[in-house]
Design an enzyme around this catalytic site. Structure first.
Site, PDB file in Angstrom:
ATOM      1  N   LYS A 116     -17.917  -4.107   8.237  1.00 47.39           N
ATOM      2  CA  LYS A 116     -16.557  -4.247   7.711  1.00 47.39           C
ATOM      3  C   LYS A 116     -15.646  -5.048   8.642  1.00 47.39           C
ATOM      4  CE  LYS A 116     -17.842  -1.561   4.306  1.00 47.39           C
ATOM      5  NZ  LYS A 116     -19.225  -1.316   4.685  1.00 47.39           N
ATOM      6  N   GLU A 200      -6.664  -0.171   9.101  1.00 48.69           N
ATOM      7  CA  GLU A 200      -5.884  -1.194   8.417  1.00 48.69           C
ATOM      8  C   GLU A 200      -4.697  -0.549   7.712  1.00 48.69           C
ATOM      9  OE1 GLU A 200      -8.410  -1.357   4.235  1.00 48.69           O
ATOM     10  OE2 GLU A 200      -8.936  -2.699   5.873  1.00 48.69           O
ATOM     11  N   GLU A 275     -14.885  -6.597  -2.902  1.00 43.53           N
ATOM     12  CA  GLU A 275     -13.845  -5.655  -3.306  1.00 43.53           C
ATOM     13  C   GLU A 275     -12.469  -6.160  -2.884  1.00 43.53           C
ATOM     14  OE1 GLU A 275     -14.692  -1.673  -2.118  1.00 43.53           O
ATOM     15  OE2 GLU A 275     -16.526  -1.599  -3.311  1.00 43.53           O
ATOM     16  N   GLU A 288     -13.444  -5.658   1.360  1.00 44.11           N
ATOM     17  CA  GLU A 288     -14.757  -5.644   2.003  1.00 44.11           C
ATOM     18  C   GLU A 288     -15.774  -6.195   1.031  1.00 44.11           C
ATOM     19  OE1 GLU A 288     -15.149  -1.512   2.845  1.00 44.11           O
ATOM     20  OE2 GLU A 288     -16.104  -1.051   0.930  1.00 44.11           O
ATOM     21  N   ASN A 290     -19.672  -5.342  -0.289  1.00 44.45           N
ATOM     22  CA  ASN A 290     -20.822  -4.453  -0.286  1.00 44.45           C
ATOM     23  C   ASN A 290     -22.069  -5.280  -0.560  1.00 44.45           C
ATOM     24  OD1 ASN A 290     -19.666  -1.737   0.110  1.00 44.45           O
ATOM     25  ND2 ASN A 290     -18.586  -2.204  -1.779  1.00 44.45           N
ATOM     26  N   PHE A 348     -12.950  21.160  -5.877  1.00 48.75           N
ATOM     27  CA  PHE A 348     -14.087  20.234  -5.895  1.00 48.75           C
ATOM     28  C   PHE A 348     -15.113  20.534  -4.803  1.00 48.75           C
ATOM     29  CE2 PHE A 348     -10.478  18.161  -7.833  1.00 48.75           C
ATOM     30  CZ  PHE A 348     -11.023  17.638  -8.999  1.00 48.75           C
TER      31      PHE A 348
END
Length: 681
Positions: A116, A200, A275, A288, A290, A348
Site C-alpha cells: 500500500k 492517511e 480502488e 490502493e 488489489n 455482529f
C-alpha cells in the site's frame, strides 16, 4: 493451456476457481488444513493435499508446503484466490522460480502495487490524485499519535499488507489512534505476517468505488466498469453492486482510464482492482490497488458476461485478452450480499459451529458461467459442515442480476427470504434491513451509512416490515393446515376427535414475558389446494401455498402477490410456538384456541438468571489477553479482555465501573459462548 492447477486457498473462492477449471477441462488440486479435512473444496477437487494444523500460519500461509504440493501432484500453475498468499510478492516470485505459473500478476507488479505504501508513491509519480497521509511505516503508537495530529483527525490507520478489513482502524482522537495502531499491527502480523502500518487522512462522507481491470502478457489492459462498495461495517464490505448508482458516465470513463494507465505503468497482467475514494462532487482519489481477484467479482461478471477467473487462467497461459475496451458491454444491475457467520443482534459477534440446516435459495446462474438475470450462490460450505473459528466468517455470497436496480433489489430481498441457515447465526436479517432502508433504495449513501443508521448496534426493532400482520396470518395458516392433518388421523377416541376451529388467538412473544395478542379468524380453507382466508384483526389475507408442514422455506402467494418466508415449529423457550421469518423480521407466535390463550395468560414468567457480576465470552474464540487482575478497579470504557475469532480481535470493555474479584479463564484458552472470564465484586 494447463492440464492441472493447484488452488492455494479454501472456502468459497477455492470452489469458485474449481468450477471454472472444470469448465475449461483442467484438473484441480485442493490444499487443506486439519480443520478443513471435510470441507467442500476438498470434495470438489480432483486431488487434495494436507498442509498442516488449523491455524493459517501453519497451513495456508506456508509457501514451502504449497509449492511442494504443486510439485508432488504435477500441477503446472497455482491460483492463490484472495487473502492468504494472493498478494505476497515473495510467494509469487518463488512459484515462478520453481517453474510453476502463478495465476495472477507478476511479482514485480505485486511489489509495486500490492504494497500500500509503494503503490501510493507510484500513483503520485504517475500524477494520480492521492489522499494526504504518511506513507512511511510508523514504528510506535506514540509516533502514530504525533503523525495523526499533523495530518489532522480523523485519520485512517492501515496495515501495509492489509486487506478484507483486516488491519484497519479509523481514529477520531489520540486515544483511538493509540489503541487502533496497536490492534492494526497485531491483526496484520497474525493475518499477513507483515506488521507495517501507515496512515492517511480519512475523507468524511466518502464513496468507495473500485474499477476492475484485466491485463495480458501482450501489454493490453482494459477496465470492466466499476463496483459500488460503500456499504461497509468496520471497513468490511457488506453489500456490493455494479454499476454504481452515484457516478456519471464521464466520471466512470475518467476513473476507468486512470485505472488502466496505472496498471500499464507496472506492466500488469491478470485481474486486478484499482480502488478509489469518491467525494460527493465526484472528485476521486486513488486509494490502493488489489493485485488479486476481489471477493465481489461476481457482480462485474454479471453485468459484463465475462468470467474473470477464466480470463486469469487464460492470461497466465499466455493467451491475449479476447476483447478490446469498446467491446466490453454493461447490461443490467447486479448486487452481492455477503452472508457471514455472525450475530447481528449481538453486535455482529462471530458465530461458529455446525450448519444444522443449510438451504440456499434456488439458483439460476452458475459460478463459472456468465449466465445472467437470475440468482447465484458462491459458497464453500454444506449442510452438516462446520464453520471453524480459525478463518474468516463468510458462509456464502448471494448474487442477483436484474434488468435495473429496482428489480435487482427486489430479487435480492426475495432470495434472502429463502436462504435457510440454522445451527449458527447469520447476518441475513441485517442484510434485509439494509435493502429495505429508503436511503439505500434511493442510492443516497456513503461509507458511513451503517455507522450513521446503526451506530448503536442492530436491534430487532430496526427491522421495519411493511406488513407485520402477514407473519401472524402465516402462522395461523400453518396452524390451520396442521389441524386439518390431525383431524384426518384414523383411530381417534370417539367423542374426543380433533375438531377444526375457525377462531384462534395469536400470542406474539415480545420478550420479558410480554405478548401482543391478535384475534385470528380462518375460513374457506381448501386443504388440497393449500388455500385459506385469514383475518388478523381488521386485515384480510388470502394465502395460497402448497409447501409441506415440515418445510422451513414456505413459498406461495398472499393476496395474489408471490412471497417466500421461513417457518418452524418450536423455539428455545416454547416448543409449541411458531417462528416466522420474512423480510428480515422474525417473530415467535403461539396460535391457540381462545380458551388455551386464557390459560396461557395465567402462566408465571420465569426471569433469566442475573449474570451482571460476570464478564461472559460473547462468542467462541481464543482468549489472547486478560487486562485486569483480582483486586483491580476498572472504569467504564476500559479494556477487560481480548478474544480472537475469525482472524479479528474483539475487545471486551467494562460497561460500568467494576472491581475484579476473580479471574475465571486463562490466556490461551479456547472459550465457548457465555463462558465466564471474570467475576466482579
Amino acid at each position: 493451456m494447463f492440464t492441472k492447477i493447484l488452488i492455494a486457498n479454501r472456502g468459497e473462492i477455492a470452489c469458485r476457481v474449481i468450477k471454472t477449471a472444470q469448465k475449461l477441462g483442467i484438473k484441480t488440486v485442493a490444499v487443506y488444513s486439519e480443520a478443513d479435512k471435510d470441507a467442500r473444496h476438498v470434495e470438489l477437487a480432483d486431488e487434495a493435499v494436507l498442509l498442516g494444523p488449523a491455524p493459517s500460519r501453519e497451513s495456508y500461509l506456508v509457501a514451502d508446503k504449497i509449492i511442494a504440493a504443486a510439485k508432488a501432484t504435477g500441477a503446472q500453475a497455482i491460483h492463490p484466490g484472495y487473502g492468504f498468499l494472493s498478494e505476497n510478492e515473495d510467494f509469487a516470485r518463488r512459484v515462478e522460480e520453481e517453474g510453476i505459473t502463478f495465476i495472477g500478476p507478476k511479482h514485480y507488479s505485486i511489489a509495486a502495487m500490492g504494497d500500500k505504501i509503494a503503490s501510493k508513491k507510484l500513483a503520485k509519480e504517475a500524477k494520480v490524485n492521492t489522499i494526504p497521509g504518511h506513507n512511511e511505516p510508523i514504528l510506535s503508537a506514540e509516533s502514530a499519535v504525533e503523525i495523526a495530529k499533523g495530518i489532522g483527525y480523523p485519520v485512517m490507520i492501515k496495515a501495509s499488507a492489509g486487506g478484507g478489513g483486516k488491519g484497519l482502524r479509523v481514529a477520531f482522537n489520540d486515544k483511538d489512534c493509540f489503541e487502533g495502531f496497536t490492534s492494526c499491527r497485531n491483526e496484520a502480523r497474525n493475518s499477513f505476517g507483515d506488521d507495517r502500518v501507515f496512515m492517511e487522512k480519512f475523507v468524511e462522507e466518502p464513496r468507495h468505488i473500485e474499477i476492475q481491470v484485466l491485463g495480458d502478457s501482450q501489454g493490453h489492459v482494459v477496465y470492466l466498469h466499476e463496483r459500488e462498495c460503500s456499504i461497509q461495517r468496520r471497513h468490511q464490505k457488506v453489500i456490493e453492486e455494479a454499476p454504481s448508482p452515484f457516478i456519471s458516465e464521464a466520471t466512470r470513463k475518467a476513473m476507468g482510464e486512470q485505472a488502466v494507465a496505472l496498471a500499464k505503468a507496472v506492466k500488469y497482467q491478470s485481474a486486478g482492482t484499482v480502488e478509489f475514494v469518491v467525494g460527493k462532487d465526484q472528485s476521486f482519489y486513488f486509494l490502493e490497488m488489489n493485485t488479486r481477484l476481489q471477493v465481489e467479482h461476481p457482480v462485474t461478471e454479471c453485468i459484463t458476461g465475462v468470467d474473470l477467473v477464466e480470463q486469469m487462467i487464460r492470461v497466465a497461459a499466455g493467451e491475449p485478452l479476447p476483447f478490446k475496451q469498446d467491446e466490453i458491454k454493461r447490461e443490467g444491475w447486479a448486487i452481492e450480499c455477503r452472508i457471514n457467520a455472525e450475530d447481528p443482534f449481538r453486535n455482529f459477534l462471530p458465530s461458529t459451529g455446525r450448519l444444522v440446516k443449510y438451504q440456499p435459495p434456488e439458483t439460476s446462474m452458475e459460478q463459472a458461467a456468465p449466465e445472467r438475470f437470475g440468482v447465484r450462490v458462491d459458497t464453500g460450505v454444506y449442510e452438516g459442515g462446520e464453520i471453524p473459528m480459525f478463518y474468516d466468517s463468510m458462509i456464502a455470497k448471494l448474487i442477483v442480476h436484474g434488468k435495473d436496480r429496482a428489480e435487482a433489489i427486489a430479487k435480492m430481498r426475495e432470495a434472502l427470504n429463502g436462504f435457510v441457515i440454522r445451527g449458527i447465526s447469520s447476518n441475513i436479517p441485517f442484510q434485509s434491513a439494509l435493502l429495505a432502508h429508503p436511503d439505500f433504495g434511493s442510492g443516497n449513501f456513503n461509507t458511513g451509512f451503517i455507522a450513521q443508521h446503526y451506530g448503536g448496534g442492530f436491534k430487532a426493532e430496526d427491522v421495519v416490515h411493511e406488513d407485520p400482520g402477514f407473519l401472524v396470518a402465516l402462522a395461523g395458516f400453518i396452524r390451520r393446515k396442521a389441524r386439518e392433518r390431525e383431524a384426518g388421523i384414523t383411530g381417534q377416541l370417539p367423542g374426543h376427535e380433533v375438531k377444526i376451529e375457525h377462531d384462534y388467538m395469536a400470542l406474539v412473544n415480545e420478550g420479558g414475558g410480554r405478548h401482543q395478542r391478535h384475534a385470528l379468524h380462518i375460513d374457506e380453507f381448501v386443504g388440497h389446494l393449500g388455500e385459506a382466508h385469514v383475518r388478523v384483526g381488521d386485515r384480510s389475507y388470502r394465502i395460497v401455498s402448497t409447501s409441506r408442514l415440515n418445510d422451513i422455506r414456505i413459498a406461495g402467494t398472499v393476496n395474489g402477490r408471490p412471497f417466500t418466508a421461513q417457518a418452524e415449529r418450536g423455539t428455545a423457550k416454547n416448543p409449541l410456538a411458531y417462528r416466522i421469518q420474512h423480510n428480515g423480521l422474525a417473530i415467535e407466535v403461539s396460535v391457540l384456541s381462545p380458551r388455551a390463550a386464557e390459560l396461557q395468560a395465567l402462566m408465571p414468567y420465569k426471569a433469566p438468571p442475573d449474570t451482571s457480576k460476570f464478564l461472559l465470552s460473547p462468542m467462541p474464540g481464543l482468549l489472547v489477553q486478560i487486562a485486569a487482575e483480582p483486586g483491580q478497579t476498572v472504569q467504564a470504557g476500559e479494556r477487560l479482555a481480548v478474544i480472537e475469532a475469525m482472524k479479528m480481535e474483539n475487545i471486551l470493555i467494562a460497561e460500568r465501573d467494576v472491581r475484579i474479584a476473580e479471574v475465571l479463564a486463562k490466556t490461551g484458552e479456547s472459550l465457548s459462548v457465555d463462558q465466564p472470564i471474570l467475576r466482579f465484586e
